[in-house]
Design a protein around this motif. Structure first.
Motif, PDB file in Angstrom:
ATOM      1  N   SER A  27     -13.561   7.351   3.151  1.00  0.00           N
ATOM      2  CA  SER A  27     -14.218   6.085   3.484  1.00  0.00           C
ATOM      3  C   SER A  27     -15.569   6.054   2.790  1.00  0.00           C
ATOM      4  CB  SER A  27     -14.388   5.958   4.998  1.00  0.00           C
ATOM      5  OG  SER A  27     -15.007   4.743   5.337  1.00  0.00           O
ATOM      6  N   ILE A  28     -15.814   5.005   2.025  1.00  0.00           N
ATOM      7  CA  ILE A  28     -17.034   4.893   1.231  1.00  0.00           C
ATOM      8  C   ILE A  28     -17.909   3.788   1.826  1.00  0.00           C
ATOM      9  CG2 ILE A  28     -17.956   4.419  -1.061  1.00  0.00           C
ATOM     10  CD1 ILE A  28     -15.084   5.163  -2.106  1.00  0.00           C
TER      11      ILE A  28
ATOM     12  N   THR B 111     -11.967   1.925   1.378  1.00  0.00           N
ATOM     13  CA  THR B 111     -10.994   3.013   1.433  1.00  0.00           C
ATOM     14  C   THR B 111     -10.668   3.489   0.023  1.00  0.00           C
ATOM     15  OG1 THR B 111     -10.007   2.202   3.477  1.00  0.00           O
ATOM     16  CG2 THR B 111      -8.659   3.665   2.128  1.00  0.00           C
ATOM     17  N   GLY B 112     -10.683   4.801  -0.156  1.00  0.00           N
ATOM     18  CA  GLY B 112     -10.366   5.364  -1.458  1.00  0.00           C
ATOM     19  C   GLY B 112      -9.633   6.684  -1.348  1.00  0.00           C
ATOM     20  N   TRP B 113      -9.241   7.210  -2.479  1.00  0.00           N
ATOM     21  CA  TRP B 113      -8.660   8.541  -2.572  1.00  0.00           C
ATOM     22  C   TRP B 113      -9.599   9.387  -3.428  1.00  0.00           C
ATOM     23  CZ3 TRP B 113      -2.825   7.548  -4.107  1.00  0.00           C
ATOM     24  CH2 TRP B 113      -2.180   6.903  -3.031  1.00  0.00           C
TER      25      TRP B 113
ATOM     26  N   VAL C  91       0.845  -1.184   0.000  1.00  0.00           N
ATOM     27  CA  VAL C  91       0.000   0.000   0.000  1.00  0.00           C
ATOM     28  C   VAL C  91       0.882   1.236   0.000  1.00  0.00           C
ATOM     29  CG1 VAL C  91      -1.705   1.323   1.297  1.00  0.00           C
ATOM     30  CG2 VAL C  91      -1.875  -1.175   1.200  1.00  0.00           C
ATOM     31  N   THR C  92       0.650   2.105  -0.961  1.00  0.00           N
ATOM     32  CA  THR C  92       1.360   3.383  -1.014  1.00  0.00           C
ATOM     33  C   THR C  92       0.550   4.425  -0.261  1.00  0.00           C
ATOM     34  OG1 THR C  92       2.284   2.845  -3.189  1.00  0.00           O
ATOM     35  CG2 THR C  92       2.322   5.159  -2.523  1.00  0.00           C
ATOM     36  N   GLU C  93       1.175   5.066   0.695  1.00  0.00           N
ATOM     37  CA  GLU C  93       0.476   6.098   1.455  1.00  0.00           C
ATOM     38  C   GLU C  93       0.309   7.347   0.601  1.00  0.00           C
ATOM     39  OE1 GLU C  93      -0.844   5.499   4.302  1.00  0.00           O
ATOM     40  OE2 GLU C  93       0.040   3.503   4.478  1.00  0.00           O
ATOM     41  N   ILE C  94      -0.818   8.012   0.756  1.00  0.00           N
ATOM     42  CA  ILE C  94      -1.111   9.178  -0.073  1.00  0.00           C
ATOM     43  C   ILE C  94      -0.061  10.277   0.117  1.00  0.00           C
ATOM     44  CG2 ILE C  94      -2.625  10.354   1.591  1.00  0.00           C
ATOM     45  CD1 ILE C  94      -4.480  10.996  -0.822  1.00  0.00           C
ATOM     46  N   ALA C  95       0.523  10.353   1.322  1.00  0.00           N
ATOM     47  CA  ALA C  95       1.545  11.366   1.598  1.00  0.00           C
ATOM     48  C   ALA C  95       2.832  11.116   0.815  1.00  0.00           C
ATOM     49  CB  ALA C  95       1.847  11.404   3.092  1.00  0.00           C
ATOM     50  N   GLU C  96       2.998   9.888   0.302  1.00  0.00           N
ATOM     51  CA  GLU C  96       4.192   9.543  -0.463  1.00  0.00           C
ATOM     52  C   GLU C  96       4.031   9.868  -1.937  1.00  0.00           C
ATOM     53  OE1 GLU C  96       4.938   5.429   0.229  1.00  0.00           O
ATOM     54  OE2 GLU C  96       4.868   5.619   2.409  1.00  0.00           O
ATOM     55  N   THR C  97       2.873  10.375  -2.319  1.00  0.00           N
ATOM     56  CA  THR C  97       2.579  10.656  -3.722  1.00  0.00           C
ATOM     57  C   THR C  97       2.368  12.151  -3.944  1.00  0.00           C
ATOM     58  OG1 THR C  97       0.147  10.583  -3.638  1.00  0.00           O
ATOM     59  CG2 THR C  97       1.314   8.477  -3.668  1.00  0.00           C
TER      60      THR C  97
ATOM     61  N   ASP D 221     -10.189   0.617  -3.203  1.00  0.00           N
ATOM     62  CA  ASP D 221     -10.042  -0.833  -3.159  1.00  0.00           C
ATOM     63  C   ASP D 221     -11.389  -1.480  -2.903  1.00  0.00           C
ATOM     64  OD1 ASP D 221      -7.380  -1.367  -3.690  1.00  0.00           O
ATOM     65  OD2 ASP D 221      -6.743  -1.248  -1.602  1.00  0.00           O
ATOM     66  N   TYR D 222     -11.746  -2.489  -3.723  1.00  0.00           N
ATOM     67  CA  TYR D 222     -12.900  -3.314  -3.416  1.00  0.00           C
ATOM     68  C   TYR D 222     -12.623  -4.039  -2.094  1.00  0.00           C
ATOM     69  CZ  TYR D 222     -12.760  -2.985  -8.557  1.00  0.00           C
ATOM     70  OH  TYR D 222     -12.648  -2.547  -9.842  1.00  0.00           O
ATOM     71  N   ARG D 223     -13.675  -4.463  -1.434  1.00  0.00           N
ATOM     72  CA  ARG D 223     -13.458  -5.188  -0.184  1.00  0.00           C
ATOM     73  C   ARG D 223     -12.640  -6.470  -0.455  1.00  0.00           C
ATOM     74  NH1 ARG D 223     -19.681  -6.418   1.231  1.00  0.00           N
ATOM     75  NH2 ARG D 223     -19.953  -4.574  -0.088  1.00  0.00           N
ATOM     76  N   GLY D 224     -11.737  -6.762   0.450  1.00  0.00           N
ATOM     77  CA  GLY D 224     -10.854  -7.918   0.294  1.00  0.00           C
ATOM     78  C   GLY D 224      -9.505  -7.561  -0.286  1.00  0.00           C
ATOM     79  N   PHE D 225      -9.380  -6.339  -0.823  1.00  0.00           N
ATOM     80  CA  PHE D 225      -8.096  -5.855  -1.322  1.00  0.00           C
ATOM     81  C   PHE D 225      -7.418  -5.053  -0.206  1.00  0.00           C
ATOM     82  CE2 PHE D 225     -10.158  -7.274  -5.083  1.00  0.00           C
ATOM     83  CZ  PHE D 225      -9.133  -7.678  -5.933  1.00  0.00           C
ATOM     84  N   PRO D 226      -6.131  -4.709  -0.346  1.00  0.00           N
ATOM     85  CA  PRO D 226      -5.320  -4.308   0.809  1.00  0.00           C
ATOM     86  C   PRO D 226      -5.899  -3.273   1.771  1.00  0.00           C
ATOM     87  CG  PRO D 226      -3.882  -4.670  -1.047  1.00  0.00           C
ATOM     88  CD  PRO D 226      -5.291  -4.832  -1.557  1.00  0.00           C
ATOM     89  N   THR D 227      -6.604  -2.258   1.291  1.00  0.00           N
ATOM     90  CA  THR D 227      -7.048  -1.205   2.214  1.00  0.00           C
ATOM     91  C   THR D 227      -8.520  -1.299   2.602  1.00  0.00           C
ATOM     92  OG1 THR D 227      -7.652   0.393   0.480  1.00  0.00           O
ATOM     93  CG2 THR D 227      -5.334   0.361   1.196  1.00  0.00           C
ATOM     94  N   SER D 228      -9.232  -2.301   2.074  1.00  0.00           N
ATOM     95  CA  SER D 228     -10.664  -2.449   2.372  1.00  0.00           C
ATOM     96  C   SER D 228     -10.952  -3.867   2.857  1.00  0.00           C
ATOM     97  CB  SER D 228     -11.521  -2.142   1.141  1.00  0.00           C
ATOM     98  OG  SER D 228     -11.340  -0.809   0.694  1.00  0.00           O
ATOM     99  N   PRO D 229     -11.365  -4.025   4.110  1.00  0.00           N
ATOM    100  CA  PRO D 229     -11.614  -5.366   4.636  1.00  0.00           C
ATOM    101  C   PRO D 229     -12.847  -6.005   4.021  1.00  0.00           C
ATOM    102  CG  PRO D 229     -12.343  -3.712   6.202  1.00  0.00           C
ATOM    103  CD  PRO D 229     -11.630  -2.970   5.108  1.00  0.00           C
TER     104      PRO D 229
END
Length: 265
Positions: A53-54, A63-65, A39-45, A107-115
């Motif tokens: 949060s959706i 979780t999204g940007w 996962v790339t943090e938004i602060a690193e971009t 991220d859809y649920r099940g992908f790194p940032t969304s349970p």
């Protein structure tokens, strides 16, 4: 004696084939989805937006940007593919935002940032939830689906009203791709997640742009050609000679996308 040998061979082949089918059936999602990734943090971009949060209808949170974009500019709703986190494609979102577009990627649920659990039904529900979330904040929405994400993009466009739909390296259906890879397996009877884009595309009223490469070994180019042939409101089909599954960004899809979006607006 020969007859007995033939019978034994047939039985052995049937048992091995049945075991193979059982293994593929029980483990199919491990062959289809590849959610692990950094996962790339938004602060690193250089992306100028925020982490959001959706909520989904069944109480999950994705979780999204999100970036609102410049006044009067539409928002690109980006549906990622089947591997890793959406954050890995931050270069795209940075480019969208730099051009003034609003952006929502997640991220859809099940992908790194969304349970949650990865299933077709969950992904489609997540895709609709993301559209509805951004629809409350943006006047005009442009849908961009890449690879597996092209299928939720088609589904959402068949259920909601957007300005335009861009499908990058889409498949005709997940069953079609699986059949190409495993021609000896009755995948249509076994798949949990068939993602039948071919059945949904007929209800998509928005103009549709489809892009693919002739050297794509993940999803064959014939998938894009067949899907585009079924589009009710076709805008353009770009087939890039020699391009693989992940080559279209560096091959200039963004320039073509902007021209398409401008024409659809």
């Amino acid at each position: 004696m020969l007859k007995k040998i033939v019978i034994v061979l047939v039985v052995v082949i049937a048992v091995v084939y049945g075991a193979l089918l059982g293994y593929l059936y029980l483990n199919q999602r491990a062959f289809f989805f590849f959610p692990d990734g950094e996962v790339t943090e938004i602060a690193e971009t250089a992306f100028p937006g925020d982490v959001v949060s959706i909520p989904t209808e069944d109480g999950q949170n994705l979780t999204g940007w999100y970036f609102a974009g410049a006044d009067g500019m539409p928002t690109i709703l980006y549906y990622k593919g089947n591997s890793g986190s959406f954050t890995s494609e931050h270069e795209r979102y940075e480019t969208f935002a730099e051009a003034g577009y609003g952006v929502l990627a997640f991220d859809y649920r099940g992908f790194p940032t969304s349970p949650g659990e990865i299933t077709q039904d969950n992904m489609l529900a997540d895709a609709v939830a993301a559209f509805d979330w951004v629809d409350e904040r943006a006047e005009d929405i442009l849908i961009w689906g890449r690879s597996l994400g092209a299928s939720p993009a088609v589904w959402v466009a068949s259920q909601r009203d957007a300005e335009a739909v861009l499908l990058e390296t889409p498949f005709y259906s997940a069953v079609n791709v699986a059949s190409e890879r495993y021609p000896y397996v009755p995948v249509g009877l076994l798949m949990f997640d068939p993602f039948p884009s071919n059945e949904w595309i007929g209800d998509v009223e928005e103009p549709v742009f489809v892009a693919h490469g002739t050297a794509d070994t993940t999803i064959s180019v014939s998938n894009a050609e067949r899907l585009y042939a079924d589009v009710p409101n076709p805008a353009d089909l770009w087939i890039e000679e020699g391009a693989g599954h992940s080559d279209l960004w560096r091959r200039g899809i963004w320039d073509r996308a902007q021209a398409f979006f401008n024409g659809a607006g």
